[in-house]
Design an enzyme around this catalytic site. Structure first.
Site, short mmCIF file in Angstrom:
data_model
loop_
_atom_site.label_atom_id
_atom_site.label_comp_id
_atom_site.label_asym_id
_atom_site.label_seq_id
_atom_site.Cartn_x
_atom_site.Cartn_y
_atom_site.Cartn_z
N PHE A 7 -8.72 -29.36 44.76
CA PHE A 7 -9.36 -28.15 44.25
C PHE A 7 -8.69 -27.66 42.97
O PHE A 7 -9.37 -27.25 42.02
CB PHE A 7 -9.30 -27.06 45.32
CG PHE A 7 -9.72 -25.70 44.85
CD1 PHE A 7 -11.06 -25.33 44.80
CD2 PHE A 7 -8.78 -24.76 44.45
CE1 PHE A 7 -11.45 -24.07 44.36
CE2 PHE A 7 -9.14 -23.50 44.01
CZ PHE A 7 -10.49 -23.16 43.96
N ASP A 8 -7.36 -27.68 42.91
CA ASP A 8 -6.64 -27.21 41.72
C ASP A 8 -7.06 -28.00 40.49
O ASP A 8 -7.36 -27.43 39.43
CB ASP A 8 -5.13 -27.36 41.92
CG ASP A 8 -4.59 -26.52 43.06
OD1 ASP A 8 -5.08 -26.68 44.19
OD2 ASP A 8 -3.69 -25.71 42.81
N THR A 9 -7.05 -29.33 40.64
CA THR A 9 -7.41 -30.18 39.50
C THR A 9 -8.85 -29.96 39.08
O THR A 9 -9.15 -29.84 37.88
CB THR A 9 -7.21 -31.66 39.88
OG1 THR A 9 -5.85 -31.88 40.27
CG2 THR A 9 -7.55 -32.56 38.72
#
Length: 469
Positions: free
Chosen positions: A223-225
């Site tokens: 999700f962060d990426t």
């Protein structure tokens, strides 16, 4: 998802967008001015996603609450997002929430950090949203510089980074290697410019989150990426803060499994971007920042095209690639036949070489790295034909020693390097005449207008008031 009030312990449904937040279905543009710090709504909402963290949760929450109470000059709240824990995590969170009025507990039936952050952030009324890992590996002294550019309107996202020269990090070589390799892949394959994708210390403005979060799909660690890549493609500004970070030796994260899942996420996200599932042009038109005055200068709108400069940079990258090729070939040759060892060594170094030349030799950022890597693989095929032919010729004339094989492939690789430069310059990275830099590069002007003098004055005034408080 259920939301637990800290005072009563009752539940309410947060599915409806809270009052004061724009509805994503009707919002047509976002102007990032300073955050209204006089609002009754908490300026900051820090989310802590947890799964079976009964041992660390209370200490983490109390430490974070004390830090914000003593150093953050505006209203805040802390949201513990429990991801289907099976231990006493939820009970501990509820008990602490009855004591701390700024603490809110959210219970979700599904696991996954990405799922928790997406749901909590979309339902939060606060204009600035942040999250951090429950182990608090990042020194909280970095929280103020993380939040300041978002509150002032200078930036859209802010991330902590463990991979810059000014960061101070304590962790094992395995995690360090995997983290740096993953970020190198992001830079090479997806044209990313941020330095650290997975540091659990990030913040985002809610007005921006409302526009781009619905287009994210990953429910776990990728999700962060996905969020950062999408933000850069939409022309948003990502602020990076060097952090002091100490690895948690008791972390339950499976690093290798997470890394493999991240690679699968890169493939899926690339497919989504290429297929148009994510409406990047529309998002960019609504969210991208206006051009800087310097963007009108021709020298800053075109990739670095000096032949001499390109040769110098290409030569430096080529020398490093050749050294890496030799080392990988010698390593693989100890247990593989020479042709297969040559294939693997050339493939690995060709991918890295294409990414490095794209970024540093020809000055290209953003754009379509997938096409460049595909064309780079065609160039790789030419190099493979040359080196494989050299090996075949050596073995057809004599039975060479290992050093004879090495001389043959190195000589052929030098010829392939010259061919690679010509093809890179004349075909793969060739910029058509009178075409400005690709979207996403630092010199590319956006369609939005810059802030007016009145807006700049308001921002400066808000910054002064924030500093004074």
């Amino acid at each position: 998802m259920t939301l637990i009030e800290p005072t009563t312990g009752t539940h309410k449904d947060p599915a409806v967008v809270p009052p004061g937040l724009p509805d994503n279905r009707t919002m047509t543009s976002v102007r990032r001015g300073p955050v209204d710090i006089r609002s009754a709504v908490p300026v900051l909402d820090v989310t802590i996603p947890v799964f079976n963290e009964e041992r660390d949760l209370e200490e983490c929450v109390r430490r974070l609450h004390g830090h914000l109470r003593d150093s953050f000059p505006h209203g805040f709240r802390i949201t513990v997002a429990d991801n289907a824990s099976t231990d006493n995590t939820l009970k501990i969170a509820e008990r602490v929430a009855r004591e701390l009025p700024e603490l809110v507990v959210v219970h979700l039936a599904e696991k996954g950090r990405g799922n928790a952050l997406r749901k909590v952030w979309l339902a939060s009324p606060s204009p600035v949203l942040a999250y951090m890992d429950v182990d608090l590996s990042t020194d909280l002294a970095a929280l103020a510089p993380l939040l300041a550019p978002l509150i002032s309107g200078h930036s859209d996202l802010a991330i902590g980074t463990r991979l810059t020269r000014n960061s101070r990090v304590v962790r094992g070589p395995k995690r360090e290697f995997i983290s740096r390799s993953y970020n190198l892949m992001l830079h090479s394959f997806m044209g990313a410019r941020f330095s650290d994708a997975q540091c659990g210390f990030k913040a985002i403005r809610a007005d921006v989150a409302q526009r781009i979060l619905p287009h994210t799909m990953d429910n776990s660690w990728f999700f962060d990426t996905e969020l950062l890549v999408l933000a850069e493609r939409c022309g948003l500004r990502v602020h990076e803060v060097p952090v002091d970070w100490i690895d948690d030796p008791n972390s339950s994260v499976d690093v290798v499994r997470t890394a493999l899942a991240d690679i699968r996420g890169m493939v899926r996200l690339t497919r989504d971007l290429v297929s148009g599932r994510i409406p990047v042009p529309e998002l960019r038109a609504a969210l991208a920042r206006g051009p800087l005055p310097a963007s009108s200068r021709t020298a800053e709108q075109t990739p670095r095209s000096s032949l001499f400069g390109q040769l110098v940079r290409f030569g430096a990258i080529g020398a490093a690639s050749t050294l890496a090729y030799v080392l990988i070939f010698v390593l693989f040759r100890t247990f593989l036949d020479p042709q297969f060892a040559n294939f693997l060594a050339l493939l690995i170094t060709a991918i890295a070489n294409t990414g490095a030349n794209r970024r540093f030799t020809f000055g290209i950022q953003g754009g379509n790295p997938v096409r460049h890597h595909f064309e780079g693989l065609i160039v790789f095929g030419i190099g493979l034909a040359l080196t494989s032919g050299a090996l075949a010729w050596v073995h057809s004339t004599t039975t060479p020693e290992r050093w004879g094989e090495l001389l043959a492939v190195v000589g052929a690789n030098l010829v392939a390097t010259a061919v690679r430069f010509l093809l890179f310059r004349l075909w793969v990275f060739r910029l058509p005449a009178n075409v400005p830099a690709q979207p996403g590069s630092p010199a590319q002007p956006n369609t939005n207008q810059p802030a007016t003098t009145e807006e700049s004055t308001t921002e400066a005034s808000t910054l002064t008031e924030t500093a004074a408080s």
